[in-house]
Design a protein around this motif. Structure first.
Motif, mmCIF file in Angstrom:
data_model
loop_
_atom_site.group_PDB
_atom_site.id
_atom_site.type_symbol
_atom_site.label_atom_id
_atom_site.label_comp_id
_atom_site.label_asym_id
_atom_site.label_seq_id
_atom_site.Cartn_x
_atom_site.Cartn_y
_atom_site.Cartn_z
ATOM 1 N N SER A 209 5.882 -0.357 7.064
ATOM 2 C CA SER A 209 7.153 0.844 7.283
ATOM 3 C C SER A 209 5.701 1.621 8.241
ATOM 4 C CB SER A 209 7.470 1.333 6.388
ATOM 5 O OG SER A 209 6.799 2.087 5.222
ATOM 6 N N GLU A 210 7.297 3.516 8.867
ATOM 7 C CA GLU A 210 6.176 4.099 8.710
ATOM 8 C C GLU A 210 5.876 5.040 8.544
ATOM 9 O OE1 GLU A 210 8.197 4.459 13.043
ATOM 10 O OE2 GLU A 210 6.837 2.577 12.209
ATOM 11 N N VAL A 211 6.185 4.761 6.906
ATOM 12 C CA VAL A 211 5.997 5.777 6.280
ATOM 13 C C VAL A 211 4.282 5.801 5.628
ATOM 14 C CG1 VAL A 211 5.678 6.772 3.655
ATOM 15 C CG2 VAL A 211 7.974 5.075 5.234
ATOM 16 N N SER A 212 3.889 7.302 6.205
ATOM 17 C CA SER A 212 2.130 7.799 6.184
ATOM 18 C C SER A 212 2.102 8.077 4.704
ATOM 19 C CB SER A 212 2.015 8.324 6.771
ATOM 20 O OG SER A 212 1.336 9.473 6.289
ATOM 21 N N LEU A 213 1.151 7.291 3.593
ATOM 22 C CA LEU A 213 1.147 7.665 2.143
ATOM 23 C C LEU A 213 -0.005 8.136 1.867
ATOM 24 C CD1 LEU A 213 1.468 7.356 -0.943
ATOM 25 C CD2 LEU A 213 1.019 5.191 -0.760
ATOM 26 N N ARG A 214 -1.160 8.528 1.473
ATOM 27 C CA ARG A 214 -2.184 9.023 0.520
ATOM 28 C C ARG A 214 -2.874 9.247 -0.674
ATOM 29 N NH1 ARG A 214 -2.773 8.662 5.198
ATOM 30 N NH2 ARG A 214 -3.473 8.989 7.439
ATOM 31 N N LEU A 215 -3.681 9.083 -1.313
ATOM 32 C CA LEU A 215 -3.933 9.530 -2.192
ATOM 33 C C LEU A 215 -4.966 10.914 -2.065
ATOM 34 C CD1 LEU A 215 -4.003 8.357 -5.205
ATOM 35 C CD2 LEU A 215 -6.096 7.343 -4.499
ATOM 36 N N LEU A 216 -4.872 11.926 -3.128
ATOM 37 C CA LEU A 216 -5.457 12.764 -3.454
ATOM 38 C C LEU A 216 -6.358 12.967 -4.548
ATOM 39 C CD1 LEU A 216 -6.685 15.042 -1.619
ATOM 40 C CD2 LEU A 216 -5.036 16.638 -2.047
ATOM 41 N N THR A 217 -7.719 12.982 -4.708
ATOM 42 C CA THR A 217 -7.439 12.928 -6.511
ATOM 43 C C THR A 217 -9.655 13.543 -6.077
ATOM 44 O OG1 THR A 217 -8.789 10.812 -6.128
ATOM 45 C CG2 THR A 217 -6.502 10.318 -6.990
ATOM 46 N N GLY A 218 -9.921 14.144 -7.382
ATOM 47 C CA GLY A 218 -11.169 14.999 -7.665
ATOM 48 C C GLY A 218 -11.957 13.683 -6.591
ATOM 49 N N SER A 219 -12.226 12.556 -6.723
ATOM 50 C CA SER A 219 -12.942 11.639 -6.569
ATOM 51 C C SER A 219 -12.308 11.591 -4.809
ATOM 52 C CB SER A 219 -12.678 10.256 -6.830
ATOM 53 O OG SER A 219 -13.009 10.630 -8.386
ATOM 54 N N THR A 220 -11.617 11.452 -4.120
ATOM 55 C CA THR A 220 -11.416 11.476 -2.649
ATOM 56 C C THR A 220 -12.892 12.194 -1.858
ATOM 57 O OG1 THR A 220 -9.292 12.075 -2.710
ATOM 58 C CG2 THR A 220 -9.958 12.200 -0.570
ATOM 59 N N PRO A 221 -13.062 11.988 -0.883
ATOM 60 C CA PRO A 221 -14.152 12.200 -0.957
ATOM 61 C C PRO A 221 -14.251 13.604 1.062
ATOM 62 C CG PRO A 221 -14.795 9.926 0.015
ATOM 63 C CD PRO A 221 -12.978 10.462 -0.838
ATOM 64 N N GLU A 222 -14.681 14.697 0.876
ATOM 65 C CA GLU A 222 -14.409 15.853 1.676
ATOM 66 C C GLU A 222 -14.037 15.439 2.653
ATOM 67 O OE1 GLU A 222 -14.420 18.880 0.098
ATOM 68 O OE2 GLU A 222 -13.131 19.517 2.001
ATOM 69 N N SER A 223 -14.848 14.565 3.573
ATOM 70 C CA SER A 223 -13.417 14.372 5.175
ATOM 71 C C SER A 223 -12.641 13.644 4.500
ATOM 72 C CB SER A 223 -14.543 13.574 6.043
ATOM 73 O OG SER A 223 -14.541 12.203 4.817
ATOM 74 N N ASP A 224 -12.218 12.899 4.080
ATOM 75 C CA ASP A 224 -10.691 12.397 3.752
ATOM 76 C C ASP A 224 -9.941 13.909 3.112
ATOM 77 O OD1 ASP A 224 -11.864 9.944 4.486
ATOM 78 O OD2 ASP A 224 -11.664 9.518 2.493
ATOM 79 N N ARG A 225 -10.321 14.163 2.595
ATOM 80 C CA ARG A 225 -9.352 15.166 1.483
ATOM 81 C C ARG A 225 -9.367 16.507 2.526
ATOM 82 N NH1 ARG A 225 -8.530 19.022 -2.672
ATOM 83 N NH2 ARG A 225 -8.839 20.815 -1.242
ATOM 84 N N ALA A 226 -9.854 16.257 3.631
ATOM 85 C CA ALA A 226 -9.459 17.682 4.961
ATOM 86 C C ALA A 226 -8.642 16.963 5.593
ATOM 87 C CB ALA A 226 -10.773 18.100 5.527
ATOM 88 N N ALA A 227 -8.172 15.793 6.038
ATOM 89 C CA ALA A 227 -7.550 15.438 6.662
ATOM 90 C C ALA A 227 -6.282 15.232 5.794
ATOM 91 C CB ALA A 227 -7.530 13.941 6.446
ATOM 92 N N CYS A 228 -6.493 15.298 4.193
ATOM 93 C CA CYS A 228 -5.123 14.658 3.847
ATOM 94 C C CYS A 228 -4.268 16.328 3.645
ATOM 95 C CB CYS A 228 -5.563 14.258 2.466
ATOM 96 S SG CYS A 228 -3.915 14.679 1.450
ATOM 97 N N VAL A 229 -5.222 17.731 3.519
ATOM 98 C CA VAL A 229 -4.974 18.420 3.386
ATOM 99 C C VAL A 229 -4.227 19.350 4.632
ATOM 100 C CG1 VAL A 229 -4.889 21.278 3.223
ATOM 101 C CG2 VAL A 229 -5.968 19.403 1.161
ATOM 102 N N ALA A 230 -5.273 18.819 5.866
ATOM 103 C CA ALA A 230 -4.416 18.856 6.955
ATOM 104 C C ALA A 230 -2.833 18.140 7.312
ATOM 105 C CB ALA A 230 -5.343 19.006 7.973
ATOM 106 N N GLY A 231 -2.737 17.452 6.973
ATOM 107 C CA GLY A 231 -1.705 16.271 7.138
ATOM 108 C C GLY A 231 0.125 16.784 6.492
ATOM 109 N N LEU A 232 -0.628 17.028 5.229
ATOM 110 C CA LEU A 232 0.655 17.600 4.648
ATOM 111 C C LEU A 232 1.038 18.748 5.264
ATOM 112 C CD1 LEU A 232 -1.386 16.893 1.005
ATOM 113 C CD2 LEU A 232 1.032 16.118 2.089
#
Ligand code: ADP
Ligand code: MG
Length: 701
Positions: free
Chosen positions: A345-368
């Motif tokens: 599907s087109e839906v974009s899904l992410r996981l964000l926890t305390g273990s998420t690496p910093e770069s992924d976290r930054a990308a996730c925060v920006a995407g949200l």
């Protein structure tokens, strides 16, 4: 100062006849004013005992303790100072003598003198040929009359301290009670009180301390308990009314096309129970004010699919949705389940926890923040300040019993990015809450209940065995593992320690060298890093390992349908709800499941817990037993809810009163949502003082 001029705010230092030592000691109990003291209610009342002579008492007493009340003259007093301080007095009434003994009772120093007369009350027994009362309540005869005045035969027993005893507190109360009660205003109008058969407030407080008889005491209790229940219910209903009228949310209506589209993503057909609950939720989501709903359903009842429906509805309308879980393992699992649903599907899904690496976290925060991520699953890391959404329309909080009111509030704030809208909130719990508690603690939430389980489930057979039987248990398990089944083995500790508790590391070694030799064993615990944990879980889930040794990190939510066996070591150490949650990990597939609790019931509580878990696999029954064993505060995090605790009301016995209070509160708020009417002014003031802050009530008075 005379009793008549004392009011609730009078400091005890200004009350005549109360010594500075008593003031200081009461201060240590948090009691500073006359009002504080009156609110310091007796824990119970004791019936005054009939007096007998010492000789009669001796004749009737053995080595077992009995309650006695003896009157006589103090013949001798001996004190031994120091760390094992002792005061010993001999009481003589002409028929015989009794020995009064106080250990470590500094408040008794200077309180009993040779030659004075008085009454000693307490628990007595025969010891070394003497009738002995330990830590007796001693009342000098001169004062005995003062204390007894106006009281029929019930004597208040106050929560005391090492420094100040109940009898002394009783004496100070006698000096302020009238004054404080005379100054009380009753927040309930008289006509209303009459209708409800509630006694006036001042009379109730007076009777709580010095009841004329047991019936008056019961009526006093009822009045004060009613006020507590009414104020809390008014508070939660006022909050609910405020949330409805002052908060705007995006309406998310469902039509046939959207409904069909969402259902096509869910990999099974919803049960009729799930359909019913989805309909309740969908009706809320269609409104322009925010949903605030609690979904309770036993472990394995299928709450996740219901949550997925709500979240996908937000996405279908071009908004975002978030799912918050209490542990990383559970967040990871939800993420995997949703990812599978959304494949292609087109839906974009992410996981964000305390273990998420910093770069992924930054990308996730920006995407949200940008809105390019539609769905996010995470732990409390999602609730942190840096995370903002472009347009959060649905927030789901899983396993609510692990969160407090504050976290619920935190996720609600997340909607306020660009638009002043707040998200629809769904909180889910597998710890079913007895109705009385649900409407008290979560009275601002609407309640949905998912009953039963998806078809094809067989309840797990449960056995409780003692540790001597462990070898048999493991060898039976081995025979089933050989046939391709999978097992969880739960132990309380992560690493070997002096406690002697079984731990993950040594237990893996023990099993692989002993009963499960040759089988593949995976393990997880809370101190593993995420990659390692995911790898281990994946091995177990995919069937690469037949055994998973774990701590209680697997307690919530972990779902591996092929696992049919569970052993819990040191089961006596776990709480009832926890045992039920653990057992909920099995019985998820078609196979017949077996859960073995290995435990030694060392305390009566542990015995009851193990008996309760063995006799029921219904979460509602378990919750009722848990409530009985632990009390409501412990069970449902009432303490962390930040609400003022009840002094008098008791939810396990005041269910009828709660119903009355709730119905009245509802009527009241319907008529006058902000309690602005003149006759509600006092009630409103009390409500704000007591619950205003915890409930976040807007004071628009
Ligand atoms: P819980 O209420 O404990 O969160 P889950 O949502 O994890 O329960 O569901 C338990 C199991 O039942 C999962 O494996 C899930 O896929 C399955 N399940 C849920 N609903 C249905 C259904 N309608 N039909 C078949 N299986 C279902
Ligand atoms: Mg779940």
């Amino acid at each position: 100062m005379e009793a008549g001029t004392v009011d609730a705010r009078t400091p005890l230092t200004a009350v005549t006849g109360v010594g500075s030592r008593a003031v200081e000691r009461l201060g240590h109990l948090g009691i500073r004013t006359a009002g504080d003291l009156v609110r310091h209610l007796p824990m119970r009342h004791e019936r005054r005992l009939a007096e007998r002579t010492i000789a009669e008492t001796i004749a009737a007493t053995t080595e077992d303790t009995v309650n006695v009340r003896l009157r006589g003259e103090v013949a001798r007093v001996r004190t031994r100072p120091g760390p094992r301080a002792l005061i010993e007095a001999t009481l003589d009434d002409g028929t015989a003598t009794a020995r009064l003994v106080w250990f470590n009772a500094p408040w008794m120093r200077g309180k009993i003198h040779p030659g004075e007369r008085g009454v000693a009350e307490g628990r007595a027994r025969m010891r070394q040929g003497y009738l002995e009362i330990g830590n007796a309540r001693w009342t000098q005869e001169a004062r005995a009359g003062e204390v007894a005045a106006g009281v029929d035969d019930l004597r208040p027993i106050y929560p005391a301290s090492e420094e100040i005893g109940s009898a002394e507190i009783e004496m100070v109360v006698a000096r302020v009670l009238e004054g404080v009660c005379a100054g009380m205003e009753d927040p309930l109008p008289e006509s209303y009180r009459r209708e409800r058969d509630l006694m006036p407030l001042a009379a109730a407080w007076r009777a709580m301390h010095r009841p004329a008889d047991a019936e008056e005491l019961a009526r006093a209790r009822r009045r004060l308990a009613f006020d507590e229940l009414l104020l809390l219910q008014l508070g939660v209903m006022m909050r609910r009314a405020q949330l409805r009228s002052r908060t705007r949310a995006v309406p998310l209506p469902v039509d046939a096309a959207i409904d069909a589209h969402i259902r096509s993503r869910i990999p099974f057909r919803l049960t009729s129970e799930q359909d019913r609950v989805v309909a309740e939720i969908a009706a809320d989501l269609g409104q322009a004010h925010a949903m605030n709903r609690l979904l309770q359903g036993d472990v394995g009842s299928g709450k996740t699919a219901v949550a997925a429906y709500a979240m996908l509805l937000a996405v279908a309308h071009g908004h975002q949705a978030a799912l918050v879980a209490p542990t990383e393992i559970l967040a990871e699992q939800h993420h995997r389940v949703l990812a599978r649903m959304l494949e292609g599907s087109e839906v974009s899904l992410r996981l964000l926890t305390g273990s998420t690496p910093e770069s992924d976290r930054a990308a996730c925060v920006a995407g949200l923040a940008r809105g390019s991520i539609h769905l996010v699953v995470g732990t409390h890391a999602l609730l942190e300040g840096g995370v903002a959404f472009r347009s959060l329309a649905v927030a789901v909080v899983d396993e609510q019993h692990r969160f407090g009111v504050r976290q619920r509030a935190a996720i609600r704030q997340k909607g306020q990015g660009e638009t002043p809208l707040i998200p629809h909130t769904l909180v889910m719990t597998a710890t079913p809450i007895p109705r009385t508690l649900a409407i008290t603690l979560y009275g601002d939430l609407d309640l949905s209940t998912l009953r039963g389980k998806p078809p094809g489930r067989k309840p797990a057979v449960t056995r409780v065995v003692d540790p001597g039987k462990a070898p048999e248990v493991y060898s039976y398990l081995r025979s089933r593992l050989n046939r391709g089944e999978q097992a969880y083995v739960v132990v309380p500790a992560v690493e070997e320690s002096e406690t002697g508790l079984k731990d993950v590391t040594s237990h893996v070694r023990f099993l692989s060298e002993g009963p499960f030799k040759g089988l593949t064993i995976a393990s997880v615990h809370g101190r593993m890093d995420r990659e390692e944990r995911e790898a281990q879980m994946e091995r177990f889930r995919g069937g690469g390992a037949s055994v998973l040794v774990a701590t209680t990190v697997i307690e919530v939510g972990v779902d591996v349908p092929n696992a049919t066996l569970m052993v819990v070591e040191h089961a006596e150490r776990f709480g009832l709800a926890q045992l039920h949650q653990l057992r909920g990990r099995i019985g998820r597939g078609e196979g017949a499941s077996l859960c073995v609790f290995i435990g030694e019931a060392a305390t009566p509580d542990a015995t009851e817990r193990l008996a309760a878990i063995a006799s029921s696999d219904n979460g509602f029954d378990i919750a009722e037993s848990d409530l009985r064993l632990r009390g409501p505060g412990e069970v449902f995090g009432a303490r962390q809810s930040g609400l003022a605790p009840f002094r008098v009301a008791d939810l396990s016995t005041d269910a009828d009163l709660l119903r009355l209070a709730r119905a009245d509160a509802q009527g009241w708020i319907d008529r006058d949502p902000d309690l602005r009417a003149a006759e509600s002014a006092l009630l409103r003031r009390k409500l704000m003082a007591l619950h205003g802050q915890a409930l976040g009530l807007a004071d628009v008075g």
